[in-house]
Design an enzyme around this catalytic site. Structure first.
Site, PDB file in Angstrom:
ATOM      1  N   ASN A  14       0.906  -1.294   0.034  1.00 38.77           N
ATOM      2  CA  ASN A  14       0.158  -0.015   0.173  1.00 38.77           C
ATOM      3  C   ASN A  14       1.037   1.284   0.086  1.00 38.77           C
ATOM      4  O   ASN A  14       1.506   1.240   0.897  1.00 38.77           O
ATOM      5  CB  ASN A  14      -0.687  -0.048   1.169  1.00 38.77           C
ATOM      6  CG  ASN A  14      -2.123   0.995   1.195  1.00 38.77           C
ATOM      7  OD1 ASN A  14      -2.515   1.153   2.459  1.00 38.77           O
ATOM      8  ND2 ASN A  14      -2.596   1.466   0.202  1.00 38.77           N
ATOM      9  N   CYS A  71      -5.622   6.498   7.811  1.00 37.14           N
ATOM     10  CA  CYS A  71      -5.147   5.804   7.075  1.00 37.14           C
ATOM     11  C   CYS A  71      -4.067   4.644   7.872  1.00 37.14           C
ATOM     12  O   CYS A  71      -3.095   5.170   8.307  1.00 37.14           O
ATOM     13  CB  CYS A  71      -4.203   6.328   6.006  1.00 37.14           C
ATOM     14  SG  CYS A  71      -3.227   5.101   4.943  1.00 37.14           S
ATOM     15  N   GLY A  72      -3.990   3.491   7.992  1.00 40.36           N
ATOM     16  CA  GLY A  72      -3.406   2.930   9.175  1.00 40.36           C
ATOM     17  C   GLY A  72      -2.053   2.339   8.363  1.00 40.36           C
ATOM     18  O   GLY A  72      -0.954   2.661   8.997  1.00 40.36           O
ATOM     19  N   HIS A 160     -15.776   1.731   7.418  1.00 39.83           N
ATOM     20  CA  HIS A 160     -15.718   0.110   6.760  1.00 39.83           C
ATOM     21  C   HIS A 160     -16.795  -0.757   6.962  1.00 39.83           C
ATOM     22  O   HIS A 160     -17.612  -0.597   7.791  1.00 39.83           O
ATOM     23  CB  HIS A 160     -14.267  -0.551   7.724  1.00 39.83           C
ATOM     24  CG  HIS A 160     -12.949   0.105   7.375  1.00 39.83           C
ATOM     25  ND1 HIS A 160     -12.252  -0.360   6.341  1.00 39.83           N
ATOM     26  CD2 HIS A 160     -12.469   1.083   7.846  1.00 39.83           C
ATOM     27  CE1 HIS A 160     -11.394   0.396   6.434  1.00 39.83           C
ATOM     28  NE2 HIS A 160     -11.208   1.335   7.311  1.00 39.83           N
ATOM     29  N   GLU A 207     -10.752  -0.330  -1.475  1.00 35.47           N
ATOM     30  CA  GLU A 207     -10.797   0.925  -0.606  1.00 35.47           C
ATOM     31  C   GLU A 207     -11.516   2.113  -1.250  1.00 35.47           C
ATOM     32  O   GLU A 207     -11.299   2.136  -2.512  1.00 35.47           O
ATOM     33  CB  GLU A 207      -9.193   1.439  -0.613  1.00 35.47           C
ATOM     34  CG  GLU A 207      -8.564   0.745   0.598  1.00 35.47           C
ATOM     35  CD  GLU A 207      -7.211   1.461   0.956  1.00 35.47           C
ATOM     36  OE1 GLU A 207      -7.305   2.451   1.070  1.00 35.47           O
ATOM     37  OE2 GLU A 207      -6.358   0.679   1.104  1.00 35.47           O
ATOM     38  N   CYS A 216      -4.748  -2.565   3.524  1.00 35.86           N
ATOM     39  CA  CYS A 216      -5.124  -1.922   4.305  1.00 35.86           C
ATOM     40  C   CYS A 216      -5.396  -1.999   5.573  1.00 35.86           C
ATOM     41  O   CYS A 216      -5.843  -2.824   6.231  1.00 35.86           O
ATOM     42  CB  CYS A 216      -6.800  -1.599   3.542  1.00 35.86           C
ATOM     43  SG  CYS A 216      -7.805  -0.424   4.321  1.00 35.86           S
ATOM     44  N   THR A 218      -6.431   0.330   8.095  1.00 30.84           N
ATOM     45  CA  THR A 218      -7.456   0.339   9.060  1.00 30.84           C
ATOM     46  C   THR A 218      -8.640  -0.621   8.626  1.00 30.84           C
ATOM     47  O   THR A 218      -9.355  -1.157   9.427  1.00 30.84           O
ATOM     48  CB  THR A 218      -8.403   1.685   8.787  1.00 30.84           C
ATOM     49  OG1 THR A 218      -8.357   1.918   7.241  1.00 30.84           O
ATOM     50  CG2 THR A 218      -7.570   2.850   9.157  1.00 30.84           C
ATOM     51  N   GLY A 219      -8.538  -1.105   7.398  1.00 30.75           N
ATOM     52  CA  GLY A 219      -9.444  -2.569   6.970  1.00 30.75           C
ATOM     53  C   GLY A 219      -9.028  -3.764   7.697  1.00 30.75           C
ATOM     54  O   GLY A 219      -9.975  -4.517   8.244  1.00 30.75           O
TER      55      GLY A 219
HETATM   56  N1  LIG Z   1      -8.995   4.693   1.331  1.00 32.86           N
HETATM   57  C1  LIG Z   1      -9.282   5.011   2.797  1.00 32.86           C
HETATM   58  C2  LIG Z   1      -8.071   5.678   3.220  1.00 32.86           C
HETATM   59  C3  LIG Z   1      -6.826   4.831   3.195  1.00 32.86           C
HETATM   60  C4  LIG Z   1      -7.007   3.611   4.055  1.00 32.86           C
HETATM   61  C5  LIG Z   1      -5.941   2.392   3.998  1.00 32.86           C
HETATM   62  N2  LIG Z   1      -4.831   2.654   2.795  1.00 32.86           N
HETATM   63  C6  LIG Z   1      -5.192   2.216   5.413  1.00 32.86           C
HETATM   64  O1  LIG Z   1      -4.078   1.605   5.400  1.00 32.86           O
HETATM   65  O2  LIG Z   1      -6.055   2.225   6.410  1.00 32.86           O
HETATM   66  C7  LIG Z   1     -10.374   5.711   2.897  1.00 32.86           C
HETATM   67  O3  LIG Z   1     -10.968   6.540   2.140  1.00 32.86           O
HETATM   68  O4  LIG Z   1     -10.916   5.641   4.197  1.00 32.86           O
END
Ligand SMILES: N[C@H](CCC[C@H](N)C(=O)O)C(=O)O
Length: 277
Positions: A14, A71-72, A160, A207, A216, A218-219
């Site tokens: 990422n 963004c995690g 999410h 995402e 991801c 936060t995912g």
């Molecule tokens: N696209 C996500 C932000 C980046 C999250 C992801 N790259 C992570 O590592 O948490 C959003 O619009 O909420």
């Protein structure tokens, strides 16, 4: 014409362009061209960071120019950047984000680029996600494109939706569709999880604003929270979340407590570009 110094980082694939300054420095078009993998640098998003009034901060703009609250993987990259540049003392510090007053806490930045962070506490309240449901969606039935599946809606500061039972064959179609589902007024990141025992899962995330990514953060946190809330995993025990780009270790605390995420961050290269691209 104006020069821009940047640093390229990635966390499990990422990838981000990191810029010291605020998001007002770049227009939406600038961000989209920078993230374009054929006409620009190529990235899943642009992260803005620095220290303001003694407080480290991070802002997130997705590849499509949309703003994200959190963004995690980006946080781990920003933590590494702040340490590499000597902008913070020591290895433990708070970082302000656009996800509200509760800063996230960087617990450790260990060499070579293994970073542990304490993410803000999750929320399943529909108003926090945000989502148009009368009650928290916990393994709630959803219908999309003729497919019946069950989902859990979680805020990690960003929205999410996690499902454990979407048919693999439908995933590529359902990701983009659910991202824009009208039940999520600010759109949503869509996680497709498969448990591998109580302490491990596979996860693919479509995402918001970036599409399918290698990982991801936060995912992964949201999927671990959903697994705990639906009885598929245990609080307090490490959960290995394996994404296409590799594994993250997530520990879900007691209800209302923060979520710990540990994983890699890597500096790839430094660069200078001239805007507009
Ligand atoms: N696209 C996500 C932000 C980046 C999250 C992801 N790259 C992570 O590592 O948490 C959003 O619009 O909420």
């Amino acid at each position: 014409m104006r020069p821009l110094l940047f640093e390229k980082y990635e966390g499990l694939g990422n990838d981000f362009v990191v810029v010291e300054g605020t998001s007002s420095m770049l227009s939406t078009d600038d961000v989209m061209r920078i993230c374009d993998r054929h006409r620009g640098i190529g990235a899943d998003g642009v992260l803005f960071t620095g220290v303001s009034a003694g407080r480290p901060f991070m802002s997130v703009i997705n590849a499509d120019g949309s703003t994200a609250e959190m963004c995690g993987n980006g946080l781990r990259c920003v933590a590494l950047h702040l340490v590499r540049r000597g902008l913070v003392d020591g290895r433990t510090f708070d970082v302000d984000t656009d996800a509200g007053p509760h800063a996230v806490r960087v617990l450790e930045v260990a060499a070579p680029g293994r970073v542990e962070v304490s993410m803000r506490a999750p929320s399943l309240a529909p108003r926090d996600v945000p989502a148009r449901f009368d009650a928290p969606l916990i393994d709630g039935e959803l219908r999309a494109d003729g497919v019946v599946l069950h989902g859990t809606a979680v805020s990690m500061g960003n929205p999410h939706l996690v499902t454990f039972d979407a048919p693999d064959a439908a995933r590529l179609r359902l990701g983009p569709m659910l991202q824009d589902d009208r039940r999520f007024p600010e759109k949503v990141n869509v996680g497709f999880a498969t448990m591998k025992g109580r302490g491990a899962m596979q996860l693919h995330v479509y995402e918001r604003g970036s599409g399918w990514t290698q990982a991801c953060g936060t995912g992964a946190c949201a999927a671990a929270v959903a697994a705990v809330e639906t009885g598929r995993a245990s609080r307090g025990a490490p959960i290995e979340v394996v994404l296409p780009g590799g594994p993250l270790e997530i520990v879900v605390g007691e209800a209302g407590e923060r979520v710990r995420m540990t994983g890699p961050a890597r500096h790839v290269f430094s660069g200078r570009l001239t805007l507009p691209l």
